[in-house]
Design a protein around this motif. Sequence first.
Motif, PDB file in Angstrom:
ATOM      1  N   LEU A   6       0.859  -1.187   0.000  1.00  0.00           N
ATOM      2  CA  LEU A   6       0.000   0.000   0.000  1.00  0.00           C
ATOM      3  C   LEU A   6       0.896   1.239   0.000  1.00  0.00           C
ATOM      4  CD1 LEU A   6      -2.542  -1.180   2.715  1.00  0.00           C
ATOM      5  CD2 LEU A   6      -2.778  -1.353   0.252  1.00  0.00           C
ATOM      6  N   GLN A  11      -4.821   3.784  -1.735  1.00  0.00           N
ATOM      7  CA  GLN A  11      -4.850   2.343  -1.535  1.00  0.00           C
ATOM      8  C   GLN A  11      -5.154   2.013  -0.075  1.00  0.00           C
ATOM      9  OE1 GLN A  11      -0.925   1.437  -3.032  1.00  0.00           O
ATOM     10  NE2 GLN A  11      -1.789   0.463  -4.877  1.00  0.00           N
ATOM     11  N   ALA A  15      -8.506   0.094   1.222  1.00  0.00           N
ATOM     12  CA  ALA A  15      -8.425  -1.111   2.049  1.00  0.00           C
ATOM     13  C   ALA A  15      -9.206  -0.916   3.347  1.00  0.00           C
ATOM     14  CB  ALA A  15      -6.969  -1.454   2.345  1.00  0.00           C
ATOM     15  N   TRP A  16      -9.062   0.255   3.962  1.00  0.00           N
ATOM     16  CA  TRP A  16      -9.786   0.548   5.208  1.00  0.00           C
ATOM     17  C   TRP A  16     -11.296   0.567   4.952  1.00  0.00           C
ATOM     18  CZ3 TRP A  16     -13.215   4.167   6.980  1.00  0.00           C
ATOM     19  CH2 TRP A  16     -13.435   4.169   8.358  1.00  0.00           C
ATOM     20  N   LYS A  18     -12.956  -1.036   2.588  1.00  0.00           N
ATOM     21  CA  LYS A  18     -13.406  -2.401   2.364  1.00  0.00           C
ATOM     22  C   LYS A  18     -13.531  -3.145   3.689  1.00  0.00           C
ATOM     23  CE  LYS A  18     -12.281  -6.694  -0.102  1.00  0.00           C
ATOM     24  NZ  LYS A  18     -12.955  -7.480   0.866  1.00  0.00           N
TER      25      LYS A  18
END
Length: 88
Positions: A6, A11, A15-16, A18
């Motif tokens: 990341l 990114q 990710a956080w 998701k």
Amino acid sequence: MFFPALTQPQQMFAAWTKMATDNLAKLEALEASLKETENRQYAQAQEAIDETAKLMKASITYWQELHQSWRKQTIEATKQAASMGTTL
């Protein structure tokens, strides 16, 4: 850096997001399951209360009938004892 895959802030944010979305979906499923379980528990508790009330009412009716029978038998036994005393 701790997360070499990341490298861009976008990114990490993706990710956080998701992870938070997945966690929220699991939490909503858990809440639905708990709601269903609680509704079953409330229904069972109400049924148990109703059945207990029926049993208590039946017990009181039986108790009343038993005492009426006991009083009748006491009077009959007393009459028989009194009549035995007068025949002697």
